[in-house]
Structure formats: C-alpha cells, structure tokens
Design an enzyme around this catalytic site. Structure first.
Site, short mmCIF file in Angstrom:
data_model
loop_
_atom_site.label_atom_id
_atom_site.label_comp_id
_atom_site.label_asym_id
_atom_site.label_seq_id
_atom_site.Cartn_x
_atom_site.Cartn_y
_atom_site.Cartn_z
N SER A 119 0.79 -1.24 0.00
CA SER A 119 0.00 0.00 0.00
C SER A 119 0.81 1.28 0.00
CB SER A 119 -0.96 0.01 1.21
OG SER A 119 -2.07 -0.82 0.95
N LYS A 122 0.03 3.78 -2.73
CA LYS A 122 -1.02 4.81 -2.66
C LYS A 122 -0.44 6.22 -2.62
CE LYS A 122 -4.66 1.99 -0.47
NZ LYS A 122 -3.97 0.70 -0.29
N SER A 310 -5.79 3.45 4.47
CA SER A 310 -5.28 2.58 3.41
C SER A 310 -6.44 1.90 2.68
CB SER A 310 -4.32 1.52 3.98
OG SER A 310 -3.49 1.01 2.98
#
Length: 485
Positions: A119, A122, A310
C-alpha cells in the site's frame, strides 16, 4: 567576640554559596566516586518533540530548521540503517533516503531494484489525484429526469464515500447522504406534480471497462480487501456503514441505488406518489434536467482518508477520476496511466515503473524504493499547493491512521531502548503490508531539523513479516534521531 562573629558570618556565607553547588554537583561527584558515568541529559529541539495531540491541519506540523541544518553523514547513516534493515529468515530489504530540500540521495540499499510496494503505492495515487483533480474538487451524485414519465435517473459521479443517511458537512465518509438526496428529489418531483409510481434507473456508466482487476486474487476479493468498482458506493462498498473491515458489497452501485430508493419511499410520504423498489440500469440522457444533487468532501479530504485508512476501493476510484479528468477512459488502464503521467510530471523518474493497479493490493507492480522516496520528496517541494497537501495527509507515528500504534519508542537501537526523543509525532508515512511484503514510505524531520524523505521495503518474507515491520520502523526511528555524524 568580633572574631567569633566574623567566623560565624563567613561560615554562613560559605554555606549559602556551597549548598546550591552541592545540590547540582554533588550527585555527579558521588557517581564518579562510585565509578559511575553521569546520565546524559538529552536536549530535545522543539521541532522534534512529540505533540500531545494530533494537529487538525498540516500548517501546525513541526517546521524543519531549513537549509542551514546539517544533513546526516552518508557513511554513518548507512551503518546505522544497515544494522536495522535485517531479519532472521527469508526476505530482502531495499531502501532509499533523500534530502527533501536538495533531492540528494543520502542512503541507498538496492534503491533502484524493482520491488512490490504493497500500500505504499497509494502515495503515487494520492499525488495524481491532487495534481489532476485539484484539492478542492468535489464529486456530484445527482438525480435527473428520465425520458419516460415517472422515471428518474440516479447518476454516480465518482463519490464512493456516500452514506445512506443524511449528509454530514463535517464528515469525509458520509459527507453526501442519500437520504438528503431523496428529500430534495421528493420535493422536486412534488413541485412537478408527480403522482403514481416513480421508477428509478441507475446510471453507473462513468466508470467503464472491467469492474474487477485481474491483478487482484479471488481470495482478497472474498475477504473484503476489494470489490467490483463503481462510480458510487456507500462507505467504500463495505457491507456495513461505520466499519472498514469484513465483507464488501458485490454490486456497490446497486446497493447504493437500493438505499436511495428506500430513502425516497420515506421522503415521498405525503407527496402523493410511491416508489418502485425494482431498480434497472439506464444512462441519463444528454442534457437531462437535474432534479437534485449532493456533493462529496473535497478531494484533499478524500486523499487523506485514503492514506490514513489505506482504503483500496477509494484509491482505485480516485485513480479512475484522475483518468477521466485528464481525458482518458475511466478504466483500470486509464487509472494507472494517469498515475504514471502525474508522477512523471512531478519530476520523478518513472523508468521501469510498472503498475498492476493503483492500490498496491495486486501482484505485478514493480517500483523501486528510490521512486517511492522521490515521490514524497517531489510532493514536499512541489510548486503546486494542491500536491503539497499529500505529505501532510500521511499517518502520523503513534497518533493517527495505520501508524497510530507504531513508532512509539525512542531512537536507540531497534527504536525501543535508546535515550533519544520518540519518533511519535515526528515520522509521517504510508504503511504497506501483504503476506510476503512490508513497507514504510514517508518523511521525517531529524533531530537537527533536516527534512528527509524515505522508503523502506521488504519482499520475499515467509512468516517473519512482523519482524520485518519492526525493522522498517526501527529504520525510520533512526532517521528521527539523526544527527548521524
């Protein structure tokens, strides 16, 4: 007699002078006599001290000292970080640290090697959303008149953070409410003299192409890590509002339309019409009259929500909106292309960068630690105010989001037993975690006031993810304690 008095006076004066000295000097002297080393008193700069509460905005974040603050010595820094970025068993680390002001690479551990970032990816999605859409942009969910009498069209405009209830102006998730939309729609229909049964059509044509990415495993979708992507959803498609775990709706757009239909049935009471509970899909005609609308929280707030929690679903939706805003098809391919283009325009070298998705959930993404750190550095120094919102939207160590329970120790070895200041409130970063991956990418103001961007990633883990997570936390803690000269 005078001599006695003078002696007493001298004794009194000496006592007054010596007593404070004894109070301050006595303990070190006694310690020395016992062959003990006096404890080192650490003076913590104001910008390095951990806040007692989380600031509501980025402008309250500790201000770095600037260009006059010394940068860490690269050799000293490498020795300290190399000692932390290691675990027993399988797994390989890569890492990069950059001076945020100059872009100079201060640490490189296989920093150019392509890795799976989880993640931390992102960060790139956030950069694209802020750059392409703008921090203040809002997404509209509207109701339009249908071509057939008694028919209305619920049209999704990219807001996947709807609520089934009333709009909440102070919220990010639930800023736009379907009950509020229904109330306005019922009033507009009554003003038009609508009677009988109203039929609802669902227009979710803003997003095109496949709704499920081939990069996502069936197991992750079944576990609720992701779901089929649509341009309108309640609470990022989680099956229940107010939660961010568990199952997600298989058809989030239809679930939102059903919630709107139920809300409209309630709002219609007393207006002389009813609502057909059967919902069919159908696009709104070009130029159709808009009866009512609600708008989302600004993109900057949505980016912050995406980074703090997230949220995979929100990340993918923001990328598709970036694609649509830049003239691309709002597909998975369009989203990844928009993200790559936006990051490249920020000055990040995207050579060799491959995106399988924009949330970091899927396999096949190839990005280097240096590219992750460079994205943060570019955002910190961007001339675009919108993009500079990115780093200050990241979770804060020990205080918020996915870092709320991490990096709460001190700046000694392993981040738990040193004498330096705590990294809590000082390190900001995006976490990443998959079965064989852990990552942490962000920025920190070190003890001298130098602003550093960083990325630490471990791939190929087998049963030692927790240890690798502790290692990247310890590496970030080292940065918070530099010095390093």
């Amino acid at each position: 007699m005078a001599r006695v008095f003078t002696g007493l006076l001298l004794t009194l004066v000496l006592t007054v002078l010596v007593l404070p000295l004894a109070v301050y000097a006595g303990p070190p002297v006694l310690a020395a006599l016992r062959h003990e080393q006096p404890a080192r008193q650490v003076v913590v700069p104001s910008y390095q001290q951990s806040p007692v509460r989380l600031a509501s905005g980025g402008d309250e974040f500790p201000v770095p000292a600037g260009s006059e603050a010394p940068a860490p010595d690269t050799r000293v820094l490498a020795a300290l970080l190399d000692a932390e970025l290691a675990v027993d068993g399988s797994g390989k680390f890569s890492g990069a640290v950059q001076d945020a002001l100059t872009g100079e690479v201060l640490y490189d551990l296989d920093g150019d090697v392509p890795v799976t970032p989880a993640s931390s990816l992102k960060l790139l999605t956030a950069a694209a959303a802020l750059s392409d859409l703008g921090a203040d942009t809002r997404f509209e969910t509207g109701v339009h008149a249908g071509t057939a009498p008694g028919t209305i069209i619920l049209k999704g405009g990219g807001d996947v953070l709807l609520t089934a209830g009333e709009s909440d102006d102070d919220a990010i998730v639930g800023h736009a409410g379907l009950q509020t939309l229904a109330d306005e729609t019922a009033a507009a229909l009554a003003e038009r003299g609508t009677s009988g049964t109203v039929s609802i059509r669902l227009d979710d044509t803003l997003f095109t192409g496949a709704s499920l990415s081939p990069a996502w495993s069936r197991e992750d979708v079944a576990a609720g890590e992701m779901a089929a992507l649509y341009p309108l959803a309640i609470n990022s498609a989680w099956a229940a509002e107010g939660v961010s775990s568990g199952p997600r709706a298989g058809d989030a757009a239809l679930a939102a339309a059903s919630a709107f239909a139920a809300a409209l049935e309630t709002s219609a009471a007393g207006y002389g019409f009813t609502v057909d509970p059967v919902i069919e899909r159908g696009a709104a005609a070009e130029g159709a009259d808009r009866l009512a609308s609600v708008v989302s929280a600004p993109v900057a707030d949505q980016v912050q929500q995406m980074l703090l929690s997230s949220d995979n679903y929100l990340a993918e939706a923001l990328a598709r909106m970036s694609a649509q805003a830049t003239g691309r098809e709002a597909t998975f391919e369009g989203g990844t292309a928009a993200v790559l283009s936006a990051v490249s325009r920020l000055g990040v070298d995207t050579g060799g960068l491959v995106l399988a998705d924009v949330s970091g959930l899927g396999g096949g993404t190839e990005i280097s630690a240096r590219q992750l750190a460079a994205t943060v550095q570019a955002a910190l120094t961007s001339t675009k105010n919108d993009v500079r919102a990115l780093p200050y939207s990241l979770p804060v160590a020990g205080l918020s989001g996915t870092l709320s329970s991490r990096l709460t120790g001190t700046t000694g070895t392993g981040g738990t037993d040193g004498a330096g200041p705590s990294p809590a409130g000082v390190v900001r970063g995006k976490t990443g975690s998959l079965f064989a991956v852990t990552s942490l990418s962000g920025f920190v103001t070190d003890a001298d006031g130098r602003l550093l961007s960083f990325a630490f990633v471990a791939n190929g883990l087998e049963g030692n993810t927790a240890q690798a997570r502790a290692a990247v936390d310890a590496a970030a803690t080292v940065l918070a304690g530099c010095g390093c000269r």
